[in-house]
Design an enzyme around this catalytic site. Structure first.
Site, short mmCIF file in Angstrom:
data_model
loop_
_atom_site.label_atom_id
_atom_site.label_comp_id
_atom_site.label_asym_id
_atom_site.label_seq_id
_atom_site.Cartn_x
_atom_site.Cartn_y
_atom_site.Cartn_z
N GLU A 163 0.82 -1.21 0.00
CA GLU A 163 0.00 0.00 0.00
C GLU A 163 0.85 1.26 0.00
O GLU A 163 0.51 2.25 -0.65
CB GLU A 163 -0.95 0.00 1.21
CG GLU A 163 -2.02 -1.09 1.16
CD GLU A 163 -2.89 -1.00 -0.09
OE1 GLU A 163 -2.95 0.07 -0.72
OE2 GLU A 163 -3.50 -2.03 -0.43
N TYR B 6 8.42 10.38 -4.51
CA TYR B 6 7.83 10.63 -3.19
C TYR B 6 8.62 9.91 -2.09
O TYR B 6 8.14 9.00 -1.43
CB TYR B 6 6.37 10.21 -3.16
CG TYR B 6 5.45 11.19 -3.85
CD1 TYR B 6 5.84 12.49 -4.10
CD2 TYR B 6 4.17 10.83 -4.23
CE1 TYR B 6 5.01 13.39 -4.72
CE2 TYR B 6 3.31 11.72 -4.86
CZ TYR B 6 3.75 13.00 -5.10
OH TYR B 6 2.91 13.90 -5.72
N CYS C 154 -20.63 -2.20 -19.56
CA CYS C 154 -20.74 -2.11 -18.11
C CYS C 154 -22.10 -2.60 -17.61
O CYS C 154 -23.15 -2.15 -18.10
CB CYS C 154 -20.54 -0.66 -17.65
SG CYS C 154 -20.46 -0.52 -15.86
N LEU D 224 11.46 5.67 -7.60
CA LEU D 224 10.02 5.52 -7.39
C LEU D 224 9.32 6.84 -7.05
O LEU D 224 8.12 6.97 -7.23
CB LEU D 224 9.75 4.47 -6.30
CG LEU D 224 8.32 3.95 -6.18
CD1 LEU D 224 7.81 3.39 -7.51
CD2 LEU D 224 8.22 2.88 -5.11
N CYS E 275 -26.19 4.12 -13.66
CA CYS E 275 -25.09 5.08 -13.50
C CYS E 275 -25.55 6.46 -13.95
O CYS E 275 -25.87 6.67 -15.12
CB CYS E 275 -23.89 4.62 -14.32
SG CYS E 275 -22.51 5.79 -14.28
N CYS F 127 -13.97 1.44 -15.05
CA CYS F 127 -14.45 2.83 -14.95
C CYS F 127 -13.22 3.75 -14.92
O CYS F 127 -12.95 4.45 -13.96
CB CYS F 127 -15.28 3.00 -13.67
SG CYS F 127 -16.24 4.53 -13.62
N GLN G 189 -0.22 6.92 -4.86
CA GLN G 189 -0.01 7.81 -6.01
C GLN G 189 0.89 7.17 -7.06
O GLN G 189 1.65 7.86 -7.75
CB GLN G 189 0.58 9.14 -5.54
CG GLN G 189 -0.39 9.97 -4.76
CD GLN G 189 -1.54 10.45 -5.61
OE1 GLN G 189 -1.38 11.34 -6.43
NE2 GLN G 189 -2.71 9.85 -5.44
N THR G 190 0.83 5.86 -7.16
CA THR G 190 1.74 5.14 -8.06
C THR G 190 0.96 4.06 -8.79
O THR G 190 0.19 3.33 -8.17
CB THR G 190 2.88 4.52 -7.25
OG1 THR G 190 3.53 5.55 -6.50
CG2 THR G 190 3.88 3.83 -8.15
N TYR H 38 -6.75 6.31 3.82
CA TYR H 38 -6.85 5.26 2.81
C TYR H 38 -6.06 4.01 3.21
O TYR H 38 -6.59 2.90 3.20
CB TYR H 38 -6.35 5.75 1.43
CG TYR H 38 -6.06 4.55 0.56
CD1 TYR H 38 -7.09 3.86 -0.05
CD2 TYR H 38 -4.77 4.04 0.47
CE1 TYR H 38 -6.86 2.71 -0.77
CE2 TYR H 38 -4.51 2.88 -0.26
CZ TYR H 38 -5.56 2.22 -0.87
OH TYR H 38 -5.33 1.08 -1.54
N ASP I 287 -9.88 5.98 -2.45
CA ASP I 287 -8.71 6.42 -3.23
C ASP I 287 -9.21 7.06 -4.52
O ASP I 287 -10.40 7.33 -4.68
CB ASP I 287 -7.79 5.22 -3.52
CG ASP I 287 -8.39 4.30 -4.58
OD1 ASP I 287 -9.63 4.28 -4.71
OD2 ASP I 287 -7.62 3.62 -5.28
N THR J 261 5.50 17.27 -10.15
CA THR J 261 4.12 17.72 -10.03
C THR J 261 4.03 19.24 -9.93
O THR J 261 3.19 19.87 -10.56
CB THR J 261 3.46 17.08 -8.80
OG1 THR J 261 3.58 15.66 -8.93
CG2 THR J 261 2.00 17.44 -8.74
#
Length: 354
Positions: free
Chosen positions: A40, A85, A205, A83, A211, A195, A45-46, A123, A141, A305
């Site tokens: 996790e 961060y 779907c 990687l 939806c 999605c 963010q990966t 999260y 997330d 970023t």
DNA sequence: AAATCGGGGAC
DNA sequence: GTCCCAGATTT
């Protein structure tokens, strides 16, 4: 059959999971909380494809959380190299030491205790609690924001305080409390594979009839984000100084900036792009050496970023030792043992200096 | 509440 | 170029 569209959502999501979801990953279905936690943190963010090789590397080198706790910080940073961060790696090490030393190596088993680990937020705590211990905490997330905003037609910005609160409450109402792990896995797989942000597979779907986004043609407008990111441009001029002993000057980055605890060469940061002549002059002033032989050997841009970094690399070899306590001179062969930012690693790997 | 922390891939 | 990714932390 269903009292509301919330129960319908959960039912149809699990139905999709059973009939259409095929996404085998090494951390799926395992119960080892240490491995789950590790996966996790790596995946924050990966993308899965980017994080997967790192997960395999880490679990092989550090089979238990004590192995991770006992590893040197620089070694972990080297393992994390590329990687991004990097605070994740620093927090990972701190949390491992905390579990090994303070908790006798026993991974915490409740949501509240899990969240006390450095680098573990809402999260990640929900993910670990549900996957490792089957506790009913819904993950929220990027996938969940997208799926729920579309299915329920929610236009609250997901990067607002109100949005975060609203989606967290909704997600918690939707989770199947009898099988939290399967539900959490399913909603993230559904967001990642079906999605999707662009070109979602709405035509195939099983949820399209219910939806809101699909029925109103708003799929490409949801989820809504309010904040825009500004990039600032920085100019990094690196001096690769090699002395008479074939050693290179490197520094560990300290202070409050990007790439904390990673290594780099002598850095001259400037407000704007500067010429070779100016680099020579600045280097001469700082290093107190003759810099006429200093030459630019590479230059390129890197996008982060919030920053655009324009780098120049200038190399010089001198026939003396340099007594300057501001720099560490490292043998060329040892350079590749240190963790560098991606752009510097690429330079090192591609340059014939090393 | 807003800013910051990397790097890569899809478009 | 823009957006976003199994987000968290600091200001």
């Amino acid at each position: 059959m269903f009292s509301d569209n919330k129960a319908l959502f959960t039912h149809q999501l699990l139905q999709w999971n059973e009939t259409q979801n095929h996404r085998p990953l090494p951390w799926k279905g395992i119960k080892n909380p240490y491995f789950i936690w590790l996966s996790e943190i790596i995946l924050q963010q990966t993308r899965v494809e980017q994080g997967l090789p790192y997960y395999l590397k880490f679990t092989e080198k550090y089979p238990t959380i004590s192995d991770l706790a006992n590893a040197p910080e620089d070694e972990i940073m080297k393992m994390w190299e590329g990687l991004g961060y990097y605070s994740r790696a620093r927090n990972l090490h701190a949390a491992a030491k905390y579990v090994a030393d303070e908790l006798n190596g026993n991974f915490p088993e409740t949501y509240e205790e899990i969240k006390k680990l450095k680098g573990v937020g809402d999260y990640t705590a929900a993910a670990i609690a549900s996957f490792a211990y089957n506790l009913p905490y819904a993950v929220v997330d990027g996938n969940v924001y997208r799926v729920l905003s579309r299915f329920f037609g929610i236009e609250t910005p997901i990067d607002s305080t109100e949005g975060k609160k609203q989606f967290t409450i909704l997600a918690q109402e939707l989770i199947d409390k009898k099988k939290p792990a399967i539900y959490n896995q399913a909603i993230m797989d559904f967001g990642a594979r079906h999605c999707t942000p662009a070109k979602p597979l709405c035509l195939f779907c099983n949820m399209q009839a219910n939806c809101v986004a699909f029925q109103t043609g708003n799929t490409d407008k949801l989820p809504i984000k309010s904040k825009k990111k500004k990039k600032k441009t920085r100019y990094f001029n690196y001096i690769i100084l090699e002395n008479s002993e074939n050693e290179i000057a490197v520094n560990k980055r300290l202070g409050k900036d990007i790439w904390l605890n990673l290594y780099e060469f002598i850095l001259l940061e400037t407000e704007k792009e500067i010429t070779l002549k100016e680099i020579r002059a600045k280097a001469k002033e700082i290093l107190q050496i003759n810099t006429e032989q200093l030459e630019i050997v590479a230059s390129y841009k890197q996008l982060l970023t919030h920053q655009k970094i324009i780098s120049k690399f200038a190399y010089i070899k001198i026939n003396e030792l340099v007594n300057n306590k501001n720099f560490n001179f490292i043998k060329k062969e040892a350079i590749k043992q240190l963790a560098f930012p991606k752009s510097l690693k690429q330079f090192i790997d591609n340059s014939d200096i090393f």
